[in-house]
Design a protein around this motif. Structure first.
Motif, PDB file in Angstrom:
ATOM      1  N   LEU A   1       0.856  -1.182   0.000  1.00 33.88           N
ATOM      2  CA  LEU A   1       0.000   0.000   0.000  1.00 33.88           C
ATOM      3  C   LEU A   1       0.893   1.234   0.000  1.00 33.88           C
ATOM      4  CD1 LEU A   1      -2.613  -0.974   2.739  1.00 33.88           C
ATOM      5  CD2 LEU A   1      -2.779  -1.273   0.279  1.00 33.88           C
ATOM      6  N   VAL A   2       0.574   2.204  -0.867  1.00 30.25           N
ATOM      7  CA  VAL A   2       1.363   3.431  -0.975  1.00 30.25           C
ATOM      8  C   VAL A   2       0.435   4.615  -0.762  1.00 30.25           C
ATOM      9  CG1 VAL A   2       2.774   4.846  -2.507  1.00 30.25           C
ATOM     10  CG2 VAL A   2       3.007   2.356  -2.558  1.00 30.25           C
ATOM     11  N   ASP A   3       0.796   5.494   0.158  1.00 30.37           N
ATOM     12  CA  ASP A   3       0.001   6.701   0.395  1.00 30.37           C
ATOM     13  C   ASP A   3       0.869   7.736   1.089  1.00 30.37           C
ATOM     14  OD1 ASP A   3      -2.183   8.374   0.238  1.00 30.37           O
ATOM     15  OD2 ASP A   3      -3.423   7.250   1.628  1.00 30.37           O
TER      16      ASP A   3
ATOM     17  N   ARG B   1       5.225   3.342   2.221  1.00 29.91           N
ATOM     18  CA  ARG B   1       4.856   2.070   1.586  1.00 29.91           C
ATOM     19  C   ARG B   1       4.725   1.038   2.699  1.00 29.91           C
ATOM     20  NH1 ARG B   1       8.894  -0.001  -2.684  1.00 29.91           N
ATOM     21  NH2 ARG B   1      10.057  -0.732  -0.896  1.00 29.91           N
ATOM     22  N   LEU B   2       3.518   0.470   2.814  1.00 27.97           N
ATOM     23  CA  LEU B   2       3.258  -0.583   3.786  1.00 27.97           C
ATOM     24  C   LEU B   2       3.240  -1.911   3.058  1.00 27.97           C
ATOM     25  CD1 LEU B   2       0.314   1.008   5.806  1.00 27.97           C
ATOM     26  CD2 LEU B   2       2.712   0.876   6.477  1.00 27.97           C
ATOM     27  N   ALA B   3       3.887  -2.917   3.630  1.00 25.60           N
ATOM     28  CA  ALA B   3       3.943  -4.241   3.012  1.00 25.60           C
ATOM     29  C   ALA B   3       3.154  -5.231   3.854  1.00 25.60           C
ATOM     30  CB  ALA B   3       5.391  -4.693   2.896  1.00 25.60           C
ATOM     31  N   PHE B   4       2.365  -6.058   3.173  1.00 29.22           N
ATOM     32  CA  PHE B   4       1.668  -7.170   3.818  1.00 29.22           C
ATOM     33  C   PHE B   4       2.506  -8.418   3.581  1.00 29.22           C
ATOM     34  CE2 PHE B   4      -1.784  -4.224   3.503  1.00 29.22           C
ATOM     35  CZ  PHE B   4      -2.608  -4.531   4.568  1.00 29.22           C
TER      36      PHE B   4
ATOM     37  N   VAL C   1       1.238  -6.560   8.575  1.00 31.82           N
ATOM     38  CA  VAL C   1       1.567  -5.345   7.840  1.00 31.82           C
ATOM     39  C   VAL C   1       2.693  -4.626   8.573  1.00 31.82           C
ATOM     40  CG1 VAL C   1      -0.192  -3.956   9.005  1.00 31.82           C
ATOM     41  CG2 VAL C   1       0.628  -3.261   6.766  1.00 31.82           C
ATOM     42  N   HIS C   2       3.649  -4.107   7.795  1.00 31.87           N
ATOM     43  CA  HIS C   2       4.731  -3.337   8.399  1.00 31.87           C
ATOM     44  C   HIS C   2       5.186  -2.247   7.426  1.00 31.87           C
ATOM     45  CE1 HIS C   2       7.081  -6.175   5.943  1.00 31.87           C
ATOM     46  NE2 HIS C   2       7.977  -5.223   5.912  1.00 31.87           N
ATOM     47  N   PRO C   3       5.701  -1.140   7.977  1.00 31.66           N
ATOM     48  CA  PRO C   3       6.239  -0.090   7.106  1.00 31.66           C
ATOM     49  C   PRO C   3       7.446  -0.645   6.343  1.00 31.66           C
ATOM     50  CG  PRO C   3       5.960   0.714   9.342  1.00 31.66           C
ATOM     51  CD  PRO C   3       5.750  -0.762   9.381  1.00 31.66           C
ATOM     52  N   ASP C   4       7.454  -0.462   5.043  1.00 32.58           N
ATOM     53  CA  ASP C   4       8.507  -1.009   4.201  1.00 32.58           C
ATOM     54  C   ASP C   4       9.455   0.076   3.706  1.00 32.58           C
ATOM     55  OD1 ASP C   4       9.666  -3.228   2.722  1.00 32.58           O
ATOM     56  OD2 ASP C   4       8.785  -2.334   0.929  1.00 32.58           O
ATOM     57  N   LYS C   5       8.913   1.267   3.468  1.00 32.74           N
ATOM     58  CA  LYS C   5       9.724   2.380   3.003  1.00 32.74           C
ATOM     59  C   LYS C   5       9.027   3.678   3.366  1.00 32.74           C
ATOM     60  CE  LYS C   5      12.601   3.728  -0.790  1.00 32.74           C
ATOM     61  NZ  LYS C   5      13.109   3.362  -2.097  1.00 32.74           N
ATOM     62  N   ALA C   6       9.795   4.666   3.798  1.00 35.29           N
ATOM     63  CA  ALA C   6       9.244   5.971   4.156  1.00 35.29           C
ATOM     64  C   ALA C   6      10.125   7.062   3.561  1.00 35.29           C
ATOM     65  CB  ALA C   6       9.161   6.129   5.666  1.00 35.29           C
ATOM     66  N   ILE C   7       9.478   8.074   3.008  1.00 31.15           N
ATOM     67  CA  ILE C   7      10.189   9.207   2.416  1.00 31.15           C
ATOM     68  C   ILE C   7       9.538  10.475   2.940  1.00 31.15           C
ATOM     69  CG2 ILE C   7      10.810  10.391   0.283  1.00 31.15           C
ATOM     70  CD1 ILE C   7      10.453   7.641  -1.119  1.00 31.15           C
TER      71      ILE C   7
ATOM     72  N   LEU D   1       8.856   4.628  -4.518  1.00 35.83           N
ATOM     73  CA  LEU D   1       7.949   3.769  -3.745  1.00 35.83           C
ATOM     74  C   LEU D   1       7.414   2.564  -4.513  1.00 35.83           C
ATOM     75  CD1 LEU D   1       5.961   6.650  -2.060  1.00 35.83           C
ATOM     76  CD2 LEU D   1       7.560   5.096  -0.931  1.00 35.83           C
ATOM     77  N   ILE D   2       7.388   2.647  -5.838  1.00 38.33           N
ATOM     78  CA  ILE D   2       6.807   1.574  -6.643  1.00 38.33           C
ATOM     79  C   ILE D   2       7.906   1.006  -7.530  1.00 38.33           C
ATOM     80  CG2 ILE D   2       5.058   0.980  -8.358  1.00 38.33           C
ATOM     81  CD1 ILE D   2       3.482   3.466  -7.246  1.00 38.33           C
ATOM     82  N   GLU D   3       8.224  -0.254  -7.294  1.00 40.32           N
ATOM     83  CA  GLU D   3       9.291  -0.917  -8.032  1.00 40.32           C
ATOM     84  C   GLU D   3       8.690  -1.818  -9.113  1.00 40.32           C
ATOM     85  OE1 GLU D   3      11.182  -2.978  -4.861  1.00 40.32           O
ATOM     86  OE2 GLU D   3      11.889  -1.137  -3.916  1.00 40.32           O
ATOM     87  N   LEU D   4       9.403  -1.980 -10.215  1.00 39.38           N
ATOM     88  CA  LEU D   4       8.958  -2.910 -11.245  1.00 39.38           C
ATOM     89  C   LEU D   4       9.183  -4.315 -10.702  1.00 39.38           C
ATOM     90  CD1 LEU D   4      10.291  -1.239 -14.510  1.00 39.38           C
ATOM     91  CD2 LEU D   4       8.004  -1.151 -13.528  1.00 39.38           C
TER      92      LEU D   4
END
Length: 167
Positions: free
Chosen positions: A15-17, A45-48, A53-59, A74-77
């Motif tokens: 999830l990205v917001d 970016r929250l990862a399930f 769920v845990h925070p995966d990346k923060a900017i 935040l969004i990787e290919l």
């Protein structure tokens, strides 16, 4: 369908917001984003993973730039991930890049989004909460539209407001 079974079928879900954090303008003039307000924006970016769920990346950025400026970070290919993000992260060129690379995504669109082409996907059964389910190319013209078709779903929220989902 249980969360573990859904996660297994969908793969990794991200999830990205973003959230804007208001700051005192007199103490943080570098963070001006409105004539009388200062602030920063936390893009998260929250990862399930395994049902958790845990925070995966923060900017952290100044509040003024749009959310889509952080899409590359935040969004990787990644074919194994499903990204879910909101209307602030709308970028047709990025969507085409995700389609080319096999990166799956789900996002909300604004009600005034233009459609370049429509292909009816299926007839909606009477009484369905889904109002529309088509394959479309979004954009206003050949030069400003996506090259890849995407799925356009319309429904109403609990207050009767139109929700448009693109995937």
């Amino acid at each position: 369908i249980g969360l573990k079974k859904a996660t297994k079928q969908l793969g990794r879900i991200n999830l990205v917001d973003s959230s804007t954090i208001t700051l005192c303008l007199s103490q943080y003039p570098w963070a001006l984003y409105l004539p009388t307000h200062a602030g920063v924006k936390l893009h998260l970016r929250l990862a399930f993973v395994d049902g958790l769920v845990h925070p995966d990346k923060a900017i952290l950025t100044p509040a003024k730039p749009s959310d889509r400026t952080q899409m590359d970070s935040l969004i990787e290919l990644d074919r194994d991930a499903l990204y879910i993000f909101d209307r602030g992260y709308v970028d047709y060129r990025k969507f085409d890049e995700y389609c080319r690379g096999g990166t799956r995504f789900v996002t909300r669109l604004r009600y005034n989004t233009s459609i370049a082409e429509t292909y009816e996907r299926r007839t909606i059964p009477q009484g369905s909460p889904v109002l529309r389910d088509d394959v479309v190319r979004i954009g206003s013209s050949a030069s400003r539209s996506m090259t890849h078709p995407t799925r356009w779903i319309e429904t109403l929220d609990s207050e009767g407001n139109l929700i448009i989902i693109l995937t």
